[in-house]
Design a protein around this motif. Structure first.
Motif, PDB file in Angstrom:
ATOM      1  N   VAL A 186       0.853  -1.695  13.024  1.00  0.00           N
ATOM      2  CA  VAL A 186       1.544  -2.798  12.739  1.00  0.00           C
ATOM      3  C   VAL A 186       2.156  -2.764  11.579  1.00  0.00           C
ATOM      4  N   ALA A 187       1.463  -2.410  10.600  1.00  0.00           N
ATOM      5  CA  ALA A 187       1.920  -2.311   9.241  1.00  0.00           C
ATOM      6  C   ALA A 187       3.142  -1.272   8.910  1.00  0.00           C
ATOM      7  N   MET A 188       3.041  -0.145   9.745  1.00  0.00           N
ATOM      8  CA  MET A 188       3.987   0.802   9.847  1.00  0.00           C
ATOM      9  C   MET A 188       5.368   0.293  10.526  1.00  0.00           C
ATOM     10  N   GLU A 189       5.122  -0.421  11.458  1.00  0.00           N
ATOM     11  CA  GLU A 189       6.457  -0.984  12.155  1.00  0.00           C
ATOM     12  C   GLU A 189       6.889  -1.914  11.217  1.00  0.00           C
ATOM     13  N   VAL A 190       6.383  -2.938  10.723  1.00  0.00           N
ATOM     14  CA  VAL A 190       6.680  -3.906   9.626  1.00  0.00           C
ATOM     15  C   VAL A 190       7.464  -3.607   8.421  1.00  0.00           C
ATOM     16  N   TRP A 191       6.670  -2.671   7.889  1.00  0.00           N
ATOM     17  CA  TRP A 191       7.075  -2.012   6.470  1.00  0.00           C
ATOM     18  C   TRP A 191       7.465  -0.473   6.396  1.00  0.00           C
ATOM     19  N   GLY A 192       6.445   0.379   7.079  1.00  0.00           N
ATOM     20  CA  GLY A 192       6.573   1.877   6.713  1.00  0.00           C
ATOM     21  C   GLY A 192       7.965   2.238   7.300  1.00  0.00           C
ATOM     22  N   ASN A 193       8.319   1.779   8.488  1.00  0.00           N
ATOM     23  CA  ASN A 193       9.529   2.331   9.178  1.00  0.00           C
ATOM     24  C   ASN A 193      11.118   1.665   8.588  1.00  0.00           C
ATOM     25  N   ASP A 194      10.792   0.763   7.708  1.00  0.00           N
ATOM     26  CA  ASP A 194      12.016  -0.065   7.206  1.00  0.00           C
ATOM     27  C   ASP A 194      11.928  -0.073   5.890  1.00  0.00           C
ATOM     28  N   PRO A 195      12.723   0.573   4.982  1.00  0.00           N
ATOM     29  CA  PRO A 195      12.716   0.416   3.460  1.00  0.00           C
ATOM     30  C   PRO A 195      13.038  -0.945   2.857  1.00  0.00           C
ATOM     31  N   THR A 196      13.713  -1.528   3.669  1.00  0.00           N
ATOM     32  CA  THR A 196      14.342  -3.005   3.531  1.00  0.00           C
ATOM     33  C   THR A 196      13.419  -4.189   4.041  1.00  0.00           C
ATOM     34  N   THR A 199      12.874  -9.947   6.450  1.00  0.00           N
ATOM     35  CA  THR A 199      13.195  -9.492   8.064  1.00  0.00           C
ATOM     36  C   THR A 199      12.101  -9.782   9.008  1.00  0.00           C
ATOM     37  N   TRP A 200      10.569 -10.199   8.413  1.00  0.00           N
ATOM     38  CA  TRP A 200       9.805 -10.678   9.120  1.00  0.00           C
ATOM     39  C   TRP A 200       9.150 -12.062   8.538  1.00  0.00           C
ATOM     40  N   LEU A 201       8.719 -12.985   9.398  1.00  0.00           N
ATOM     41  CA  LEU A 201       8.082 -14.214   8.820  1.00  0.00           C
ATOM     42  C   LEU A 201       6.713 -14.230   9.372  1.00  0.00           C
ATOM     43  N   GLY A 202       5.978 -15.168   8.391  1.00  0.00           N
ATOM     44  CA  GLY A 202       4.640 -15.890   8.775  1.00  0.00           C
ATOM     45  C   GLY A 202       4.406 -17.038   9.031  1.00  0.00           C
ATOM     46  N   GLY A 203       3.640 -17.410  10.101  1.00  0.00           N
ATOM     47  CA  GLY A 203       3.402 -18.952  10.222  1.00  0.00           C
ATOM     48  C   GLY A 203       1.769 -18.919   9.975  1.00  0.00           C
ATOM     49  N   ARG A 204       1.444 -19.654   9.030  1.00  0.00           N
ATOM     50  CA  ARG A 204      -0.017 -19.923   8.803  1.00  0.00           C
ATOM     51  C   ARG A 204      -0.479 -21.242   9.599  1.00  0.00           C
ATOM     52  N   VAL A 205      -1.756 -20.904  10.058  1.00  0.00           N
ATOM     53  CA  VAL A 205      -2.482 -21.854  11.288  1.00  0.00           C
ATOM     54  C   VAL A 205      -3.771 -21.772  10.857  1.00  0.00           C
ATOM     55  N   THR A 206      -4.381 -22.920  11.025  1.00  0.00           N
ATOM     56  CA  THR A 206      -5.937 -23.095  10.742  1.00  0.00           C
ATOM     57  C   THR A 206      -6.347 -23.120  12.205  1.00  0.00           C
ATOM     58  N   LEU A 207      -7.339 -22.352  12.678  1.00  0.00           N
ATOM     59  CA  LEU A 207      -7.856 -22.339  13.918  1.00  0.00           C
ATOM     60  C   LEU A 207      -9.476 -22.336  13.969  1.00  0.00           C
ATOM     61  N   THR A 208     -10.110 -22.923  15.095  1.00  0.00           N
ATOM     62  CA  THR A 208     -11.422 -22.625  15.241  1.00  0.00           C
ATOM     63  C   THR A 208     -11.580 -21.381  15.845  1.00  0.00           C
ATOM     64  N   MET A 209     -12.241 -20.403  15.491  1.00  0.00           N
ATOM     65  CA  MET A 209     -12.336 -19.186  16.086  1.00  0.00           C
ATOM     66  C   MET A 209     -13.711 -18.993  17.012  1.00  0.00           C
ATOM     67  N   PRO A 210     -13.680 -18.257  17.773  1.00  0.00           N
ATOM     68  CA  PRO A 210     -14.923 -18.107  18.916  1.00  0.00           C
ATOM     69  C   PRO A 210     -16.296 -18.204  18.464  1.00  0.00           C
ATOM     70  N   ASP A 211     -16.504 -17.913  17.125  1.00  0.00           N
ATOM     71  CA  ASP A 211     -17.905 -17.991  16.700  1.00  0.00           C
ATOM     72  C   ASP A 211     -18.081 -19.390  16.041  1.00  0.00           C
ATOM     73  N   GLY A 212     -17.039 -20.201  16.028  1.00  0.00           N
ATOM     74  CA  GLY A 212     -17.279 -21.506  15.593  1.00  0.00           C
ATOM     75  C   GLY A 212     -16.618 -21.795  14.085  1.00  0.00           C
ATOM     76  N   PRO A 258       0.905  -1.269   0.170  1.00  0.00           N
ATOM     77  CA  PRO A 258      -0.064   0.054   0.055  1.00  0.00           C
ATOM     78  C   PRO A 258       0.947   1.358   0.065  1.00  0.00           C
ATOM     79  N   GLN A 259       0.355   2.299  -0.852  1.00  0.00           N
ATOM     80  CA  GLN A 259       1.260   3.606  -0.957  1.00  0.00           C
ATOM     81  C   GLN A 259       1.162   4.193   0.721  1.00  0.00           C
ATOM     82  N   ALA A 260       0.333   3.734   1.552  1.00  0.00           N
ATOM     83  CA  ALA A 260       0.361   4.424   2.756  1.00  0.00           C
ATOM     84  C   ALA A 260       1.624   4.070   3.451  1.00  0.00           C
ATOM     85  N   TYR A 261       2.275   2.982   2.914  1.00  0.00           N
ATOM     86  CA  TYR A 261       3.335   2.392   3.751  1.00  0.00           C
ATOM     87  C   TYR A 261       4.784   2.735   2.903  1.00  0.00           C
ATOM     88  N   GLY A 262       4.885   3.374   1.823  1.00  0.00           N
ATOM     89  CA  GLY A 262       5.757   3.572   1.053  1.00  0.00           C
ATOM     90  C   GLY A 262       5.818   2.649  -0.123  1.00  0.00           C
TER      91      GLY A 262
END
Length: 392
Positions: free
Chosen positions: A107-117, A153-166, A59-63
């Motif tokens: 959060v997006a600013m921390e991950v992407w917006g403040n770090d051009p790399t 610089t950051w990683l994502g872990g994909r998980v499948t969960l049962t949410m509070p609404d079922g 997104p443009q909002a984060y450079g």
């Protein structure tokens, strides 16, 4: 809260392609090192970041540049003409960067917006996770095939969960790379430079703000640009089909030079003078041009439909899946034809023809290149409910 877009002047497609042209020679020069070390060299990465190649879909909002899908396809194709692994990690990193639209702006600013790399990488895997009011307790998790892992610089872990609404939801949990153990698994045939390695965590807490659904949930979207109404998997399809066509185009370009010079043993004509080679080159060019135009036309029309409707319809998803899977396999067939025509030139490890052959055959083994993708399109065209894959 919706993030506000930065005030920038939109660049044209040619402006974006110029970003690649400025460092194309650097990518070609680094290709052997990328292949041998299974990494992007630091000096090349610096130039790629300087041209914002990992911010094409951010997104443009984060450079970010927030480019349209047809331009994204053209750019991954142009990169792959230089080097397949480089194009792959750029495509993968950009697909991951669309996550910025689905986490809170701070959060997006921390991950992407403040770090051009900044680069986010992720891959499939499994984890033992407990959902709490504050976030996610990860007792243990392991994932793999995280392209670009070594320069992320950051990683994502994909998980499948049962949410509070079922309901069941597949989510990506974001955490810093230093919180993980990296696992070297990428000893493979092709696309060696992508460093699509594994990673694991133990006893890690991830605040709920650092997670996002792998489904499109409008209520969780913080950036309202039309690009973020398109699921990541469909953007990957557009980008990776560009990688495939770029690999094949690069091989065609190299073959024309070889054909003008090589006179095979015990033959009286150069390759370029042989009618069968002339015919195959013409047919290959027609296949590549047709496939690329097919993807560009479909992605452009789908993009206009998304702008108008604010969502990617099922019909549009099937159009993207059909044109991109078709293009990937047209590219593979072209590479196979040219590989055969090169003769013994391609059997050496040092041969760029061999590398492109290995790269395209690795690419077609990935989810975007599976021929079974055509099954769901056929189901849709025949009036059946398509067997859609889980999001990734």
């Amino acid at each position: 809260m919706v993030a506000e877009a930065a005030s920038i002047t939109p660049d044209t497609t040619s402006d974006h392609l110029a970003r690649i042209a400025r460092i194309a020679d650097d990518i070609r020069d680094a290709a052997d090192e990328i292949e041998a070390h299974r990494r992007m060299p630091d000096n090349l990465l610096a130039k790629m970041h300087g041209e914002k190649l990992f911010r094409l879909l951010l997104p443009q909002a984060y450079g970010g540049l927030e480019i349209d899908p047809p331009t994204f396809h053209r750019m991954t194709s142009a990169l792959a003409e230089c080097d397949g692994s480089t194009a792959w990690v750029v495509c993968q990193g950009n697909g991951c960067s669309t996550s910025a639209a689905y986490v809170p702006p701070e959060v997006a600013m921390e991950v992407w917006g403040n770090d051009p790399t900044a680069v986010l990488a992720w891959g499939p895997g499994k984890a033992e996770v407990t959902l709490t009011d504050e976030g996610y307790e990860v007792a243990e998790g392991r994932w793999q095939f995280a392209s670009g892992l070594r320069h992320a610089t950051w990683l994502g872990g994909r998980v499948t969960l049962t949410m509070p609404d079922g309901r069941e939801d597949t989510r990506a949990l974001l955490f810093k790379k230093e919180d993980c153990e990296l696992i070297d698994i990428w000893n493979v045939m092709g696309l060696r430079g992508t460093a699509s390695d594994g990673y694991s965590v133990k006893d890690l807490f991830v605040p709920k703000e650092y997670s996002l659904s792998r489904h499109i949930i409008p209520e969780e979207r913080h950036c309202d640009g039309p690009l973020y109404s398109i699921p990541t998997t469909n953007l990957y399809a557009i980008g990776f089909s560009g990688v495939a066509l770029g690999i094949a185009t690069g091989m065609m370009n190299d073959f024309r030079k070889l054909a003008s010079e090589k006179q095979p043993y015990r033959m009286t004509q150069r390759l370029a003078e042989q009618p069968i080679i002339q015919r195959e080159v013409a047919q290959c060019q027609a296949r590549l041009s047709s496939a690329q135009q097919y993807v560009l036309n479909e992605s452009a029309e789908v993009w206009e439909d998304v702008i108008e409707k604010g969502e990617l319809t099922l019909d549009s998803r099937m159009r993207i899946r059909l044109c991109t899977t078709y293009a990937i396999h047209e590219a593979k067939d072209v590479v196979d034809t040219i590989y055969d025509a090169t003769g013994a030139t391609s059997i050496f490890d040092s041969s760029l023809f061999q590398r492109r052959f290995r790269d395209i055959h690795t690419l077609t083994q990935q989810g975007q290149g599976r021929k079974m993708n055509l099954d769901m399109v056929g189901q849709h065209l025949l009036g059946l409910d398509p067997d859609l894959p889980t999001p990734y």
